[in-house]
Motif scaffolding. Sequence first.
Motif, PDB file in Angstrom:
ATOM      1  N   GLN A 201       0.906  -1.170  -0.042  1.00 14.78           N
ATOM      2  CA  GLN A 201       0.040  -0.043  -0.087  1.00 14.78           C
ATOM      3  C   GLN A 201       0.876   1.318  -0.114  1.00 14.78           C
ATOM      4  O   GLN A 201       1.940   1.136   0.332  1.00 14.78           O
ATOM      5  CB  GLN A 201      -0.970   0.122   1.231  1.00 14.78           C
ATOM      6  CG  GLN A 201      -0.214   0.051   2.539  1.00 14.78           C
ATOM      7  CD  GLN A 201      -1.319   0.556   3.645  1.00 14.78           C
ATOM      8  OE1 GLN A 201      -2.072  -0.347   4.153  1.00 14.78           O
ATOM      9  NE2 GLN A 201      -1.355   1.932   3.945  1.00 14.78           N
ATOM     10  N   PHE A 202       0.372   2.404  -0.157  1.00 18.43           N
ATOM     11  CA  PHE A 202       0.790   3.697  -0.337  1.00 18.43           C
ATOM     12  C   PHE A 202       1.093   4.067   0.984  1.00 18.43           C
ATOM     13  O   PHE A 202       0.294   3.808   1.989  1.00 18.43           O
ATOM     14  CB  PHE A 202       0.103   4.550  -1.011  1.00 18.43           C
ATOM     15  CG  PHE A 202      -0.120   4.475  -2.513  1.00 18.43           C
ATOM     16  CD1 PHE A 202       0.857   4.724  -3.550  1.00 18.43           C
ATOM     17  CD2 PHE A 202      -1.205   3.750  -3.112  1.00 18.43           C
ATOM     18  CE1 PHE A 202       0.917   4.497  -4.885  1.00 18.43           C
ATOM     19  CE2 PHE A 202      -1.210   3.433  -4.368  1.00 18.43           C
ATOM     20  CZ  PHE A 202      -0.142   3.911  -5.385  1.00 18.43           C
ATOM     21  N   TYR A 254       9.508   4.474  -2.804  1.00 21.75           N
ATOM     22  CA  TYR A 254       8.404   5.284  -2.842  1.00 21.75           C
ATOM     23  C   TYR A 254       8.402   6.614  -2.240  1.00 21.75           C
ATOM     24  O   TYR A 254       7.874   7.624  -3.079  1.00 21.75           O
ATOM     25  CB  TYR A 254       7.102   4.466  -2.213  1.00 21.75           C
ATOM     26  CG  TYR A 254       5.936   5.174  -2.221  1.00 21.75           C
ATOM     27  CD1 TYR A 254       5.217   5.584  -3.325  1.00 21.75           C
ATOM     28  CD2 TYR A 254       5.623   5.763  -1.267  1.00 21.75           C
ATOM     29  CE1 TYR A 254       4.059   6.486  -3.325  1.00 21.75           C
ATOM     30  CE2 TYR A 254       4.427   6.569  -0.961  1.00 21.75           C
ATOM     31  CZ  TYR A 254       3.631   6.807  -2.293  1.00 21.75           C
ATOM     32  OH  TYR A 254       2.511   7.682  -2.206  1.00 21.75           O
ATOM     33  N   LEU A 255       8.874   6.920  -1.256  1.00 22.66           N
ATOM     34  CA  LEU A 255       9.120   8.053  -0.577  1.00 22.66           C
ATOM     35  C   LEU A 255      10.001   9.031  -1.353  1.00 22.66           C
ATOM     36  O   LEU A 255       9.572  10.177  -1.842  1.00 22.66           O
ATOM     37  CB  LEU A 255       9.720   8.160   0.625  1.00 22.66           C
ATOM     38  CG  LEU A 255       8.666   7.442   1.947  1.00 22.66           C
ATOM     39  CD1 LEU A 255       9.406   7.405   3.220  1.00 22.66           C
ATOM     40  CD2 LEU A 255       7.500   8.150   2.164  1.00 22.66           C
ATOM     41  N   ARG A 256      11.054   8.640  -2.077  1.00 24.99           N
ATOM     42  CA  ARG A 256      11.944   9.475  -3.048  1.00 24.99           C
ATOM     43  C   ARG A 256      10.871   9.603  -4.184  1.00 24.99           C
ATOM     44  O   ARG A 256      11.078  10.706  -4.658  1.00 24.99           O
ATOM     45  CB  ARG A 256      12.908   8.537  -3.409  1.00 24.99           C
ATOM     46  CG  ARG A 256      13.977   8.517  -2.406  1.00 24.99           C
ATOM     47  CD  ARG A 256      15.474   7.644  -2.859  1.00 24.99           C
ATOM     48  NE  ARG A 256      16.376   7.305  -1.821  1.00 24.99           N
ATOM     49  CZ  ARG A 256      17.311   6.621  -1.967  1.00 24.99           C
ATOM     50  NH1 ARG A 256      17.707   6.048  -3.053  1.00 24.99           N
ATOM     51  NH2 ARG A 256      18.229   6.531  -1.158  1.00 24.99           N
ATOM     52  N   GLU A 257      10.105   8.687  -4.844  1.00 27.95           N
ATOM     53  CA  GLU A 257       9.445   8.914  -5.654  1.00 27.95           C
ATOM     54  C   GLU A 257       8.341  10.039  -5.754  1.00 27.95           C
ATOM     55  O   GLU A 257       8.043  10.930  -6.191  1.00 27.95           O
ATOM     56  CB  GLU A 257       8.706   7.760  -6.375  1.00 27.95           C
ATOM     57  CG  GLU A 257       8.094   7.536  -7.359  1.00 27.95           C
ATOM     58  CD  GLU A 257       7.271   6.251  -7.853  1.00 27.95           C
ATOM     59  OE1 GLU A 257       7.137   5.817  -8.785  1.00 27.95           O
ATOM     60  OE2 GLU A 257       7.039   5.380  -6.845  1.00 27.95           O
ATOM     61  N   LEU A 258       7.674   9.960  -4.464  1.00 27.79           N
ATOM     62  CA  LEU A 258       6.663  10.937  -4.188  1.00 27.79           C
ATOM     63  C   LEU A 258       7.210  12.369  -3.919  1.00 27.79           C
ATOM     64  O   LEU A 258       6.680  13.333  -4.429  1.00 27.79           O
ATOM     65  CB  LEU A 258       5.947  10.327  -2.735  1.00 27.79           C
ATOM     66  CG  LEU A 258       4.973  11.343  -2.388  1.00 27.79           C
ATOM     67  CD1 LEU A 258       3.875  11.236  -3.158  1.00 27.79           C
ATOM     68  CD2 LEU A 258       4.432  10.786  -0.941  1.00 27.79           C
ATOM     69  N   VAL A 279       0.380  13.907  -9.511  1.00 28.96           N
ATOM     70  CA  VAL A 279       1.013  12.806  -9.064  1.00 28.96           C
ATOM     71  C   VAL A 279       0.256  11.410  -8.731  1.00 28.96           C
ATOM     72  O   VAL A 279       0.649  10.440  -8.758  1.00 28.96           O
ATOM     73  CB  VAL A 279       1.706  13.314  -7.788  1.00 28.96           C
ATOM     74  CG1 VAL A 279       2.175  12.353  -6.891  1.00 28.96           C
ATOM     75  CG2 VAL A 279       2.621  14.490  -8.088  1.00 28.96           C
ATOM     76  N   ARG A 280      -1.103  11.856  -8.198  1.00 28.33           N
ATOM     77  CA  ARG A 280      -1.876  10.539  -8.011  1.00 28.33           C
ATOM     78  C   ARG A 280      -1.928   9.451  -9.255  1.00 28.33           C
ATOM     79  O   ARG A 280      -1.798   8.427  -9.030  1.00 28.33           O
ATOM     80  CB  ARG A 280      -3.024  11.081  -7.524  1.00 28.33           C
ATOM     81  CG  ARG A 280      -4.119   9.926  -6.963  1.00 28.33           C
ATOM     82  CD  ARG A 280      -5.402  10.537  -6.582  1.00 28.33           C
ATOM     83  NE  ARG A 280      -6.307   9.361  -5.809  1.00 28.33           N
ATOM     84  CZ  ARG A 280      -6.746   8.532  -6.287  1.00 28.33           C
ATOM     85  NH1 ARG A 280      -6.783   8.151  -7.659  1.00 28.33           N
ATOM     86  NH2 ARG A 280      -7.465   7.425  -5.417  1.00 28.33           N
ATOM     87  N   ALA A 281      -2.397  10.222 -10.244  1.00 34.06           N
ATOM     88  CA  ALA A 281      -2.619   9.299 -11.530  1.00 34.06           C
ATOM     89  C   ALA A 281      -1.350   8.775 -11.890  1.00 34.06           C
ATOM     90  O   ALA A 281      -1.266   7.518 -12.255  1.00 34.06           O
ATOM     91  CB  ALA A 281      -2.855  10.285 -12.800  1.00 34.06           C
ATOM     92  N   GLU A 285      -0.713   4.541 -11.492  1.00 32.03           N
ATOM     93  CA  GLU A 285      -0.321   3.717 -12.935  1.00 32.03           C
ATOM     94  C   GLU A 285       0.978   3.090 -12.538  1.00 32.03           C
ATOM     95  O   GLU A 285       1.075   1.736 -13.188  1.00 32.03           O
ATOM     96  CB  GLU A 285      -0.122   4.887 -13.952  1.00 32.03           C
ATOM     97  CG  GLU A 285       0.450   4.277 -15.211  1.00 32.03           C
ATOM     98  CD  GLU A 285       0.734   5.219 -16.319  1.00 32.03           C
ATOM     99  OE1 GLU A 285       1.182   4.718 -17.570  1.00 32.03           O
ATOM    100  OE2 GLU A 285       0.651   6.615 -16.164  1.00 32.03           O
ATOM    101  N   ARG A 286       1.775   3.317 -11.732  1.00 33.37           N
ATOM    102  CA  ARG A 286       3.209   2.955 -11.443  1.00 33.37           C
ATOM    103  C   ARG A 286       2.791   1.627 -10.481  1.00 33.37           C
ATOM    104  O   ARG A 286       3.723   0.619 -10.418  1.00 33.37           O
ATOM    105  CB  ARG A 286       4.021   3.867 -11.057  1.00 33.37           C
ATOM    106  CG  ARG A 286       4.743   4.665 -11.940  1.00 33.37           C
ATOM    107  CD  ARG A 286       5.702   5.756 -11.471  1.00 33.37           C
ATOM    108  NE  ARG A 286       6.225   6.677 -12.323  1.00 33.37           N
ATOM    109  CZ  ARG A 286       7.144   7.776 -11.880  1.00 33.37           C
ATOM    110  NH1 ARG A 286       7.486   7.704 -10.936  1.00 33.37           N
ATOM    111  NH2 ARG A 286       7.440   8.626 -12.853  1.00 33.37           N
TER     112      ARG A 286
END
Length: 309
Positions: A201-202, A254-258, A279-281, A285-286
């Motif tokens: 999960q996110f 993930y945190l880096r990506e966000l 960013v959500r979309a 997608e990823r």
Amino acid sequence: MTDEQVPEGTADLTPDRIPDPAVRISGARDIAHDLLVIPNQGVALVPNIGVMGGTRAVLVVETGMGTANAEQVLGVATELARGRRVYVTTTHFHPEHAFGAHVFAGEATYLVNRAQADDLRAKGPGYLEMFRGFGGSIARRLDGVRVPTPDVVYDGGYDLDLGGRTVRLRPTGRGHTKGDQVVEVPDAGVLFTGDLAETGQFAIFPWFPPHDTDVSGVRWLDVIDRLAAGRPRVVVPGHGEIGGPRVLTDVRDYLRELRDETWRRRDAAMGEAEIVAEVRALLVERHPEWGGREWIEPGVGCLCAEHPA
């Protein structure tokens, strides 16, 4: 915290969308010698719970939400202890992790780090009111619950000698909350992270301005970098499947990506609503298989606020 003050981002915590947050002790399994985990089995608002022993004492990590859940956990600990002393600790103050600790009063010693004790005292009552306001099984689980008061509050780190096994309680500094604590079991190579790490999960960002803004995406990333450098053999996340070091590196990535996707758009002077949408979309997608999509928006909001000027 009144109904009007219920933070945005908690809309999915409604009786029709969340099953009863019941701890299922039948799923308990050993992951090392004298160390078992009661897994959350994918149920929202149920944490992974640890029970571990030494020759003189037993330690419980997390209680589950409410009296009935915590009574089950205490029962497991008491059976394992067989007369040994019992301790309980929690990784942070949120209700599903700590709002069962009152059940252990008189039966066990409840110990936490200073910043978590501060969170329990200052923010616990508001979170209790907020979660009761969700109604349904959540409110029933919290009926009669009081915010717990720790028996022992420590500064720095705390090494708990269970007898032939020393468990390290380590505050991490501000990340998911101001008072995060991890629990290390060095002889087994096991690390309990609380909600600093999840699987499937996110990342959960309790970013609820103006009521609660203690979460820090930037500092959280620093914490995960430090934890990943330790390369524990087994990582028990706050929620989700138990795994190895990759649990931490996946959260780090993930945190880096966000952060990077949010800050790139902030640098381009985009408005926050537009940043959230893009960013959500992109992240859905990823990571289409991940749950908790409602936490992307508060994560973006937090990182927008932390964007360097």
